[in-house]
Design a protein around this motif. Sequence first.
Motif, short mmCIF file in Angstrom:
data_model
loop_
_atom_site.label_atom_id
_atom_site.label_comp_id
_atom_site.label_asym_id
_atom_site.label_seq_id
_atom_site.Cartn_x
_atom_site.Cartn_y
_atom_site.Cartn_z
N LEU A 50 1.00 -1.56 -0.36
CA LEU A 50 0.00 0.01 0.10
C LEU A 50 0.89 1.38 -0.07
CD1 LEU A 50 -2.49 -0.93 2.58
CD2 LEU A 50 -3.02 -0.62 -0.21
N LEU A 51 1.43 1.05 0.67
CA LEU A 51 2.86 2.58 0.53
C LEU A 51 3.43 2.21 -0.11
CD1 LEU A 51 3.98 2.35 4.33
CD2 LEU A 51 2.37 4.14 3.91
N ALA A 52 4.01 1.43 -0.68
CA ALA A 52 4.69 1.81 -2.52
C ALA A 52 4.08 2.09 -3.62
CB ALA A 52 4.81 0.16 -3.26
N VAL A 53 2.03 2.25 -3.08
CA VAL A 53 2.01 2.66 -4.13
C VAL A 53 1.39 3.84 -4.07
CG1 VAL A 53 -1.93 2.73 -4.83
CG2 VAL A 53 0.60 0.60 -5.28
N GLU A 54 1.59 4.31 -2.30
CA GLU A 54 1.71 5.84 -1.89
C GLU A 54 2.34 6.87 -2.81
OE1 GLU A 54 -1.02 7.53 -0.84
OE2 GLU A 54 -1.49 6.47 1.20
N VAL A 55 3.76 5.95 -2.65
CA VAL A 55 5.03 5.88 -3.42
C VAL A 55 4.59 7.16 -4.77
CG1 VAL A 55 8.07 6.09 -3.29
CG2 VAL A 55 6.44 5.53 -1.89
N LEU A 56 4.09 5.92 -5.80
CA LEU A 56 4.39 5.79 -7.24
C LEU A 56 3.09 6.78 -7.32
CD1 LEU A 56 3.75 2.17 -8.42
CD2 LEU A 56 5.44 3.73 -8.28
N ALA A 61 2.47 12.25 -9.01
CA ALA A 61 1.90 14.02 -9.16
C ALA A 61 3.21 14.99 -9.51
CB ALA A 61 1.45 13.94 -7.68
N VAL A 62 4.25 14.73 -8.38
CA VAL A 62 6.03 15.23 -8.51
C VAL A 62 5.75 15.35 -10.17
CG1 VAL A 62 7.76 15.89 -8.18
CG2 VAL A 62 6.37 15.50 -6.16
#
Length: 167
Positions: A50-56, A61-62
């Motif tokens: 889940l956090l890997a998806v958050e990083v992606l 966004a950047v």
Amino acid sequence: MTRRGLGDRLEPLFRRLDRIAGGRTAAYTIPEEMREHPSTRRAFVAIAWLLAVEVLLGVGAVVVVIVLTARGSTVPWAVWMRSGVVLAITVTLFYFAWRAQRGYYWAYSRLKLFSKIFPVVTLVIAAIPGLYPLWMVTEQIVFSLILIGVSDYLSSDHMRAAFPKPS
């Protein structure tokens, strides 16, 4: 002579960071049998994904902000700021998840707290009319939903039993 990995060599630095982030409970860890329990391990695998998806999502966004700017669009300061901040927050949450997986109660506690607070803050900010473009509002909603998933794993009966509050 045993070879030590990079993580082992950096452990003194991580412990100093733990002391800053964890305060007086920085050294408290849960018993190894709870840390190695299959349910604990499965929860942390899911949280890592889940956090890997958050990083992606944060990197995406950047990238969108950079592309829009490169194409001549005016990108509001709030969009730049939010893109960078969310990426930094997500990296911090990864650190908390990693330390919690190693059994540190303080990291579990911080991860659980932030995975409950950040979605609320994010959704409230996303609701401010005109602050962000529609694509970023959508990204914030997805970000919040994923963090709610992280919070759900951390709040399970097993995880609460695995990470008892230090006395």
